[in-house]
Design a protein around this motif. Structure first.
Motif, PDB file in Angstrom:
ATOM      1  N   TYR A   8      57.941  73.335  61.334  1.00 58.92           N
ATOM      2  CA  TYR A   8      57.669  74.744  61.609  1.00 58.92           C
ATOM      3  C   TYR A   8      56.255  75.092  61.135  1.00 58.92           C
ATOM      4  O   TYR A   8      55.764  74.525  60.164  1.00 58.92           O
ATOM      5  CB  TYR A   8      58.622  75.651  60.815  1.00 58.92           C
ATOM      6  CG  TYR A   8      60.071  75.459  61.081  1.00 58.92           C
ATOM      7  CD1 TYR A   8      60.717  76.189  62.078  1.00 58.92           C
ATOM      8  CD2 TYR A   8      60.835  74.576  60.326  1.00 58.92           C
ATOM      9  CE1 TYR A   8      62.078  76.035  62.315  1.00 58.92           C
ATOM     10  CE2 TYR A   8      62.192  74.415  60.554  1.00 58.92           C
ATOM     11  CZ  TYR A   8      62.798  75.147  61.545  1.00 58.92           C
ATOM     12  OH  TYR A   8      64.155  74.992  61.773  1.00 58.92           O
ATOM     13  N   ARG A   9      55.644  76.079  61.796  1.00 63.08           N
ATOM     14  CA  ARG A   9      54.436  76.714  61.264  1.00 63.08           C
ATOM     15  C   ARG A   9      54.944  77.849  60.375  1.00 63.08           C
ATOM     16  O   ARG A   9      55.819  78.615  60.777  1.00 63.08           O
ATOM     17  CB  ARG A   9      53.566  77.277  62.379  1.00 63.08           C
ATOM     18  CG  ARG A   9      52.952  76.205  63.226  1.00 63.08           C
ATOM     19  CD  ARG A   9      51.856  76.748  64.128  1.00 63.08           C
ATOM     20  NE  ARG A   9      51.599  75.847  65.222  1.00 63.08           N
ATOM     21  CZ  ARG A   9      51.007  74.662  65.126  1.00 63.08           C
ATOM     22  NH1 ARG A   9      50.619  74.237  63.957  1.00 63.08           N
ATOM     23  NH2 ARG A   9      50.820  73.898  66.182  1.00 63.08           N
ATOM     24  N   VAL A  10      54.385  77.935  59.174  1.00 59.82           N
ATOM     25  CA  VAL A  10      54.864  78.914  58.198  1.00 59.82           C
ATOM     26  C   VAL A  10      53.699  79.661  57.554  1.00 59.82           C
ATOM     27  O   VAL A  10      52.554  79.201  57.572  1.00 59.82           O
ATOM     28  CB  VAL A  10      55.708  78.233  57.093  1.00 59.82           C
ATOM     29  CG1 VAL A  10      56.975  77.625  57.658  1.00 59.82           C
ATOM     30  CG2 VAL A  10      54.913  77.185  56.330  1.00 59.82           C
ATOM     31  N   LEU A  11      54.034  80.816  56.987  1.00 64.10           N
ATOM     32  CA  LEU A  11      53.110  81.614  56.188  1.00 64.10           C
ATOM     33  C   LEU A  11      53.770  81.887  54.844  1.00 64.10           C
ATOM     34  O   LEU A  11      54.999  81.999  54.769  1.00 64.10           O
ATOM     35  CB  LEU A  11      52.812  82.956  56.861  1.00 64.10           C
ATOM     36  CG  LEU A  11      51.977  82.930  58.127  1.00 64.10           C
ATOM     37  CD1 LEU A  11      51.933  84.318  58.754  1.00 64.10           C
ATOM     38  CD2 LEU A  11      50.576  82.438  57.826  1.00 64.10           C
ATOM     39  N   PRO A  12      52.981  82.021  53.783  1.00 64.36           N
ATOM     40  CA  PRO A  12      53.585  82.368  52.496  1.00 64.36           C
ATOM     41  C   PRO A  12      54.164  83.783  52.547  1.00 64.36           C
ATOM     42  O   PRO A  12      53.563  84.683  53.131  1.00 64.36           O
ATOM     43  CB  PRO A  12      52.421  82.270  51.503  1.00 64.36           C
ATOM     44  CG  PRO A  12      51.177  82.267  52.317  1.00 64.36           C
ATOM     45  CD  PRO A  12      51.536  81.833  53.696  1.00 64.36           C
ATOM     46  N   SER A  13      55.346  83.967  51.980  1.00 63.38           N
ATOM     47  CA  SER A  13      55.944  85.305  51.926  1.00 63.38           C
ATOM     48  C   SER A  13      55.208  86.133  50.879  1.00 63.38           C
ATOM     49  O   SER A  13      54.378  85.625  50.124  1.00 63.38           O
ATOM     50  CB  SER A  13      57.433  85.208  51.576  1.00 63.38           C
ATOM     51  OG  SER A  13      57.583  84.764  50.248  1.00 63.38           O
ATOM     52  N   SER A  14      55.513  87.411  50.819  1.00 62.07           N
ATOM     53  CA  SER A  14      54.829  88.298  49.866  1.00 62.07           C
ATOM     54  C   SER A  14      55.078  87.898  48.416  1.00 62.07           C
ATOM     55  O   SER A  14      54.264  88.191  47.546  1.00 62.07           O
ATOM     56  CB  SER A  14      55.246  89.751  50.096  1.00 62.07           C
ATOM     57  OG  SER A  14      56.642  89.894  49.944  1.00 62.07           O
ATOM     58  N   GLU A  15      56.177  87.184  48.141  1.00 60.85           N
ATOM     59  CA  GLU A  15      56.482  86.736  46.780  1.00 60.85           C
ATOM     60  C   GLU A  15      55.754  85.436  46.421  1.00 60.85           C
ATOM     61  O   GLU A  15      55.693  85.046  45.260  1.00 60.85           O
ATOM     62  CB  GLU A  15      57.985  86.502  46.600  1.00 60.85           C
ATOM     63  CG  GLU A  15      58.849  87.726  46.795  1.00 60.85           C
ATOM     64  CD  GLU A  15      59.212  87.957  48.251  1.00 60.85           C
ATOM     65  OE1 GLU A  15      59.231  86.984  49.035  1.00 60.85           O
ATOM     66  OE2 GLU A  15      59.444  89.120  48.613  1.00 60.85           O
ATOM     67  N   ASN A  16      55.211  84.743  47.406  1.00 65.11           N
ATOM     68  CA  ASN A  16      54.555  83.450  47.205  1.00 65.11           C
ATOM     69  C   ASN A  16      53.145  83.673  46.654  1.00 65.11           C
ATOM     70  O   ASN A  16      52.390  84.500  47.165  1.00 65.11           O
ATOM     71  CB  ASN A  16      54.498  82.701  48.545  1.00 65.11           C
ATOM     72  CG  ASN A  16      54.029  81.276  48.417  1.00 65.11           C
ATOM     73  OD1 ASN A  16      53.052  80.997  47.753  1.00 65.11           O
ATOM     74  ND2 ASN A  16      54.723  80.385  49.089  1.00 65.11           N
ATOM     75  N   GLU A  17      52.792  82.931  45.617  1.00 60.99           N
ATOM     76  CA  GLU A  17      51.468  83.084  44.987  1.00 60.99           C
ATOM     77  C   GLU A  17      50.314  82.765  45.941  1.00 60.99           C
ATOM     78  O   GLU A  17      49.170  83.142  45.690  1.00 60.99           O
ATOM     79  CB  GLU A  17      51.364  82.214  43.734  1.00 60.99           C
ATOM     80  CG  GLU A  17      51.415  80.724  44.019  1.00 60.99           C
ATOM     81  CD  GLU A  17      51.400  79.868  42.771  1.00 60.99           C
ATOM     82  OE1 GLU A  17      50.911  78.741  42.853  1.00 60.99           O
ATOM     83  OE2 GLU A  17      51.872  80.327  41.722  1.00 60.99           O
ATOM     84  N   LEU A  18      50.583  82.091  47.031  1.00 56.73           N
ATOM     85  CA  LEU A  18      49.550  81.762  48.008  1.00 56.73           C
ATOM     86  C   LEU A  18      49.347  82.851  49.058  1.00 56.73           C
ATOM     87  O   LEU A  18      48.468  82.740  49.902  1.00 56.73           O
ATOM     88  CB  LEU A  18      49.869  80.437  48.693  1.00 56.73           C
ATOM     89  CG  LEU A  18      49.855  79.212  47.785  1.00 56.73           C
ATOM     90  CD1 LEU A  18      50.342  77.981  48.535  1.00 56.73           C
ATOM     91  CD2 LEU A  18      48.464  78.980  47.222  1.00 56.73           C
ATOM     92  N   CYS A  19      50.150  83.908  49.010  1.00 53.85           N
ATOM     93  CA  CYS A  19      50.052  84.999  49.973  1.00 53.85           C
ATOM     94  C   CYS A  19      48.640  85.591  49.934  1.00 53.85           C
ATOM     95  O   CYS A  19      48.128  85.935  48.873  1.00 53.85           O
ATOM     96  CB  CYS A  19      51.083  86.075  49.662  1.00 53.85           C
ATOM     97  SG  CYS A  19      51.152  87.367  50.910  1.00 53.85           S
TER      98      CYS A  19
END
Length: 77
Positions: A8-19
């Motif tokens: 899958y192509r993914v994005l960091p969620s708002s809780e992820n430090e990489l957001c």
């Protein structure tokens, strides 16, 4: 039960430090499931628990017995 390989192509969620720090990533999940429908649901839940959001399904591959047996050798390196 089948061994399934999902990408899958993914994005960091708002809780992820990489957001806000990266524009996206590729998530690969290998699991055992009775069907693609169950495998896809499990893989998406796993990705969400790791604080990522699925943006696009890329592919699924059913893994054969030989590929599964080779996982131990590859992962132990």
């Amino acid at each position: 039960m089948h061994a399934l390989f999902y990408q899958y192509r993914v994005l960091p969620s708002s809780e992820n430090e990489l957001c806000g720090k990266i524009s996206g990533a590729l998530a690969t999940v290998i699991l055992f499931a009775d069907s693609d429908k169950i495998g896809r649901a499990r893989s998406v839940r796993f990705i969400a628990k790791q604080q990522w959001e699925v943006k696009e399904f890329i592919k699924v591959m059913f893994m054969g017995q030989r590929q599964v047996e080779n996982l131990d050798a590859e992962l132990s390196k």
